[in-house]
Design an enzyme around this catalytic site. Structure first.
Site, PDB file in Angstrom:
ATOM      1  N   ASP A  13       0.895  -1.300   0.055  1.00  0.00           N
ATOM      2  CA  ASP A  13       0.003   0.157   0.044  1.00  0.00           C
ATOM      3  C   ASP A  13       0.887   1.261   0.084  1.00  0.00           C
ATOM      4  OD1 ASP A  13      -2.324  -1.517   0.101  1.00  0.00           O
ATOM      5  OD2 ASP A  13      -2.289  -1.783   2.265  1.00  0.00           O
ATOM      6  N   LYS A  16       1.873   1.885  -4.940  1.00  0.00           N
ATOM      7  CA  LYS A  16       2.651   1.662  -6.269  1.00  0.00           C
ATOM      8  C   LYS A  16       1.709   1.883  -7.410  1.00  0.00           C
ATOM      9  CE  LYS A  16       2.305  -2.487  -4.285  1.00  0.00           C
ATOM     10  NZ  LYS A  16       1.966  -1.981  -2.959  1.00  0.00           N
ATOM     11  N   GLY A  40      -4.579  -4.374  -3.596  1.00  0.00           N
ATOM     12  CA  GLY A  40      -5.676  -3.419  -3.928  1.00  0.00           C
ATOM     13  C   GLY A  40      -4.820  -2.165  -4.232  1.00  0.00           C
ATOM     14  N   HIS A  41      -4.949  -1.625  -5.431  1.00  0.00           N
ATOM     15  CA  HIS A  41      -4.368  -0.485  -6.115  1.00  0.00           C
ATOM     16  C   HIS A  41      -5.272   0.475  -6.290  1.00  0.00           C
ATOM     17  CE1 HIS A  41      -1.012  -3.460  -7.282  1.00  0.00           C
ATOM     18  NE2 HIS A  41      -1.194  -3.381  -6.103  1.00  0.00           N
ATOM     19  N   GLN A 219       1.898  -6.113  -3.321  1.00  0.00           N
ATOM     20  CA  GLN A 219       2.550  -6.189  -1.971  1.00  0.00           C
ATOM     21  C   GLN A 219       3.884  -5.449  -1.725  1.00  0.00           C
ATOM     22  OE1 GLN A 219       1.298  -9.462  -3.124  1.00  0.00           O
ATOM     23  NE2 GLN A 219      -0.570  -8.776  -2.660  1.00  0.00           N
ATOM     24  N   THR A 296      -9.998  -5.164   1.736  1.00  0.00           N
ATOM     25  CA  THR A 296     -10.742  -5.447   3.012  1.00  0.00           C
ATOM     26  C   THR A 296     -11.380  -4.421   3.677  1.00  0.00           C
ATOM     27  OG1 THR A 296      -8.852  -5.799   4.226  1.00  0.00           O
ATOM     28  CG2 THR A 296      -9.201  -7.661   2.979  1.00  0.00           C
ATOM     29  N   GLY A 410      -0.363  13.729  -3.110  1.00  0.00           N
ATOM     30  CA  GLY A 410      -1.798  13.606  -3.241  1.00  0.00           C
ATOM     31  C   GLY A 410      -2.046  12.290  -4.122  1.00  0.00           C
TER      32      GLY A 410
HETATM   33  P1  GDP Z   1      -0.394   0.332  -3.589  1.00  0.00           P
HETATM   34  O1  GDP Z   1      -1.556  -1.024  -2.970  1.00  0.00           O
HETATM   35  O2  GDP Z   1       0.888   0.267  -3.244  1.00  0.00           O
HETATM   36  O3  GDP Z   1      -0.905   0.639  -5.000  1.00  0.00           O
HETATM   37  O4  GDP Z   1      -1.239   1.402  -2.668  1.00  0.00           O
HETATM   38  P2  GDP Z   1      -3.090   1.590  -2.525  1.00  0.00           P
HETATM   39  O5  GDP Z   1      -3.632   2.221  -3.453  1.00  0.00           O
HETATM   40  O6  GDP Z   1      -3.526   0.539  -1.680  1.00  0.00           O
HETATM   41  O7  GDP Z   1      -2.873   2.840  -1.392  1.00  0.00           O
HETATM   42  C1  GDP Z   1      -2.305   3.966  -1.312  1.00  0.00           C
HETATM   43  C2  GDP Z   1      -3.391   4.878  -1.189  1.00  0.00           C
HETATM   44  O8  GDP Z   1      -2.829   6.283  -0.988  1.00  0.00           O
HETATM   45  C3  GDP Z   1      -4.578   4.981  -2.388  1.00  0.00           C
HETATM   46  O9  GDP Z   1      -5.803   5.453  -1.945  1.00  0.00           O
HETATM   47  C4  GDP Z   1      -4.026   6.170  -3.194  1.00  0.00           C
HETATM   48  O10 GDP Z   1      -5.061   6.964  -3.907  1.00  0.00           O
HETATM   49  C5  GDP Z   1      -3.351   7.035  -1.982  1.00  0.00           C
HETATM   50  N1  GDP Z   1      -2.169   7.947  -2.213  1.00  0.00           N
HETATM   51  C6  GDP Z   1      -1.198   7.626  -3.335  1.00  0.00           C
HETATM   52  N2  GDP Z   1      -0.188   8.505  -3.347  1.00  0.00           N
HETATM   53  C7  GDP Z   1      -0.738   9.590  -2.485  1.00  0.00           C
HETATM   54  C8  GDP Z   1      -0.104  10.804  -2.119  1.00  0.00           C
HETATM   55  O11 GDP Z   1       1.076  11.019  -2.481  1.00  0.00           O
HETATM   56  N3  GDP Z   1      -0.844  11.251  -1.159  1.00  0.00           N
HETATM   57  C9  GDP Z   1      -2.055  11.057  -0.558  1.00  0.00           C
HETATM   58  N4  GDP Z   1      -2.768  11.666   0.397  1.00  0.00           N
HETATM   59  N5  GDP Z   1      -2.584   9.801  -0.992  1.00  0.00           N
HETATM   60  C10 GDP Z   1      -1.947   8.909  -1.916  1.00  0.00           C
HETATM   61  P1  IMO Z   2      -0.945  -4.146  -2.250  1.00  0.00           P
HETATM   62  O1  IMO Z   2      -0.336  -4.543  -3.479  1.00  0.00           O
HETATM   63  C1  IMO Z   2      -1.035  -4.536   2.213  1.00  0.00           C
HETATM   64  C2  IMO Z   2      -1.140  -8.785   4.013  1.00  0.00           C
HETATM   65  C3  IMO Z   2      -2.453  -9.198   4.515  1.00  0.00           C
HETATM   66  C4  IMO Z   2      -1.594 -10.071   5.641  1.00  0.00           C
HETATM   67  C5  IMO Z   2      -0.632 -10.675   4.721  1.00  0.00           C
HETATM   68  C6  IMO Z   2      -0.936 -12.131   4.153  1.00  0.00           C
HETATM   69  O2  IMO Z   2      -2.221  -3.574  -2.009  1.00  0.00           O
HETATM   70  O3  IMO Z   2       0.219  -3.504  -1.497  1.00  0.00           O
HETATM   71  P2  IMO Z   2      -2.273 -12.882   2.045  1.00  0.00           P
HETATM   72  O4  IMO Z   2      -3.951 -12.639   1.774  1.00  0.00           O
HETATM   73  O5  IMO Z   2      -1.526 -12.465   0.796  1.00  0.00           O
HETATM   74  O6  IMO Z   2      -1.998 -14.209   2.176  1.00  0.00           O
HETATM   75  O7  IMO Z   2      -2.248 -12.241   3.503  1.00  0.00           O
HETATM   76  O8  IMO Z   2      -0.278  -9.894   3.560  1.00  0.00           O
HETATM   77  N1  IMO Z   2      -1.351  -8.202   2.389  1.00  0.00           N
HETATM   78  C7  IMO Z   2      -1.221  -6.855   2.130  1.00  0.00           C
HETATM   79  N2  IMO Z   2      -1.015  -5.943   2.883  1.00  0.00           N
HETATM   80  N3  IMO Z   2      -1.043  -4.608   0.837  1.00  0.00           N
HETATM   81  C8  IMO Z   2      -1.355  -5.694   0.013  1.00  0.00           C
HETATM   82  O9  IMO Z   2      -1.288  -5.483  -1.292  1.00  0.00           O
HETATM   83  C9  IMO Z   2      -1.334  -6.990   0.759  1.00  0.00           C
HETATM   84  N4  IMO Z   2      -1.679  -8.084   0.278  1.00  0.00           N
HETATM   85  C10 IMO Z   2      -1.690  -9.041   1.230  1.00  0.00           C
HETATM   86  O10 IMO Z   2      -3.076  -8.123   5.168  1.00  0.00           O
HETATM   87  O11 IMO Z   2      -1.052  -9.436   6.513  1.00  0.00           O
HETATM   88 MG    MG Z   3      -2.934  -1.616  -1.796  1.00  0.00          MG
END
Ligand code: GDP
Ligand code: IMO
Ligand code: MG
Length: 423
Positions: A13, A16, A40-41, A219, A296, A410
């Site tokens: 998270d 990426k 989840g991206h 991840q 989740t 952002g």
């Molecule tokens: P990923 O799994 O690495 O792709 O990251 P996620 O999308 O799960 O979580 C990142 C969250 O932060 C998302 O809701 C993005 O929209 C948000 N986000 C990404 N870059 C920034 C940033 O620079 N600032 C803020 N405030 N939010 C951001």
């Molecule tokens: P993105 O790509 C954050 C965590 C789960 C749990 C552990 C194992 O959005 O960064 P799993 O279902 O993979 O067997 O769970 O890994 N986990 C993540 N945490 N971002 C993710 O993906 C994750 N994918 C799995 O919360 O701790």
């Molecule tokens: Mg994510």
């Protein structure tokens, strides 16, 4: 031509998805190399927010072809609901711009049931998985009992594989509709067929044609099955080495590894997290950063940036450049802490400890830096950042010895500061 790997430098998270989406503007291919719909991206384009789980984060760029490579585990039901949801919103997903590896493994409904029952049996040792069947699907892959995309194409082959698994013994007491699953998954296979290809060949041909390619990890480093905080990890290899295996490309074809790190740290699920803030400060970061899971909906645990862990991620991935995300979330703080070492049983350590018991007892040693009061979320020029934000960025670059080439302030595409070298 450039071939770059994007990895999460923390526990996932890191943002990426946003970074991949921005860079995909100049990419011919974006390739997912591991994980499944545990990822989840969130990608924001204009007024629209897209939540992607399986489809690579390049899909919102018209000229970019997206590939789900062999290292990914695919839940076909999720795949098609994601494809259809995108198509409904006017995003093209067709065999021209989307490819699926014929040898990627499949998540069956039984894997999801097992994921839940294994977690229930772990009691206080729970991992906090996403419950998507990821661990059991990878277990079957490694134990050579897995079902691959190509197996779905023949009902006979699929039936043999599923029946030989004797799921009724592994998940006793449940009335499993095994024949129904065989029919359903064979139908999924036929629906997938137009997209199915030898993706290693496809990617390597694109490399020969000097295309621009991103290999996108899901991840993060600390969730890597080898190098993460085992057993509180996922079941695949998100680190850069996993990209070669998961996409079927040679290491000498890779030009660089881009490590994405937040300006602080979050973690979802169980496991040690030395810089975690369980107080109002942590709540503040969670609220400001909207730190609730994309997959989740769980609250993400929040804490200060950990340089020990970041330097470890830089080492095991060979990170050549850093993308620093969510810097705006730190706006308004009087001061910012950064962990530079751990105190464990009276000893100070600065190298990441591989023993989880040591890591669990690590007491962070902090440097404290001054914060800034300004709202930086609309800035696109590095030099307009408050002096203390610039000092924070320089501090991270100095402590890691790695250039910071992109700063995100952002979730939107234009909330990004591009730097080739730091001023
Ligand atoms: P990923 O799994 O690495 O792709 O990251 P996620 O999308 O799960 O979580 C990142 C969250 O932060 C998302 O809701 C993005 O929209 C948000 N986000 C990404 N870059 C920034 C940033 O620079 N600032 C803020 N405030 N939010 C951001
Ligand atoms: P993105 O790509 C954050 C965590 C789960 C749990 C552990 C194992 O959005 O960064 P799993 O279902 O993979 O067997 O769970 O890994 N986990 C993540 N945490 N971002 C993710 O993906 C994750 N994918 C799995 O919360 O701790
Ligand atoms: Mg994510």
């Amino acid at each position: 031509m450039t071939v770059k790997i994007i990895v999460g430098a923390q526990w996932g998270d890191e943002g990426k998805g946003k970074i991949t989406d921005i860079l995909a503007e100049n990419m011919d291919l974006v390739v997912r190399y591991q994980g499944g719909n545990n990822a989840g991206h969130t990608v924001v384009v204009g007024e629209e927010t897209f939540k992607l789980h399986l489809i690579p984060s390049g899909i919102l760029n018209k000229n970019c072809c997206c590939v789900i490579a062999n290292g990914v585990v695919i839940d076909p039901e999720v795949l098609f609901s994601e494809i259809e949801a995108l198509q409904k919103r006017g995003i093209a997903v067709s065999p021209q711009n989307f490819k699926i590896s014929s040898i990627a493994h499949i998540i069956l409904p039984f894997h999801k049931i097992l994921d839940g029952s294994q977690e229930a049996r772990r009691h206080e040792e729970k991992i906090g998985t996403t419950g998507r069947g990821i661990g059991p699907a990878y277990t079957d892959k490694v134990s050579r009992n897995g079902v691959r995309v190509m197996d779905l194409l023949s009902r006979e082959k699929l039936a043999k594989k599923i029946l030989n698994h004797h799921w009724e013994n592994q998940i006793p007491g449940q009335n499993l509709d095994i024949e129904g699953v065989i029919d359903q998954y064979h139908a999924f296979g036929l629906k997938m067929l137009p997209y199915v290809t030898d993706t290693s060949l496809f990617i390597n041909t694109a490399m020969d044609e000097k295309r621009n390619i991103i290999l996108e990890g899901a991840q993060g480093t600390m969730l890597d099955v080898d190098h993460g905080t085992y057993p509180f990890v996922t079941s695949s290899s998100p680190i850069s080495g996993g990209a070669c295996i998961g996409a079927g490309v040679g290491p000498h074809k890779i030009d660089g590894v881009l490590g994405v790190t937040k300006a602080y740290v979050t973690r979802v699920g169980e496991g040690p997290f030395p810089t975690e803030l369980t107080d109002a400060q942590g709540d503040h970061l969670r609220e400001r950063g909207a730190e609730f899971g994309t997959t989740t909906g769980r609250s993400r645990r929040c804490g200060w940036l950990d340089i020990v862990a970041l330097n470890y991620a830089i080492r095991v991935n060979g990170i050549t450049e850093i993308c620093l995300t969510k810097l705006d979330v730190l706006d308004g703080l009087d001061s910012i802490k950064v962990c530079t070492g751990y105190r464990v049983n009276g000893e100070i350590i600065t190298a990441f400890p591989l023993d989880l018991d040591v890591f669990s007892n690590a007491d962070p040693i902090y440097d404290t830096l001054p914060g800034w009061k300004e709202d930086i979320s609309q800035l696109t020029d590095f030099n307009k950042l408050p002096a203390n934000a610039i000092a924070y960025i320089h501090y991270i670059a100095e402590k890691t010895g790695v250039e910071i080439n992109l700063i995100s302030v952002g979730s939107r595409r234009n909330q990004t500061i591009h730097l080739l070298t730091l001023a």
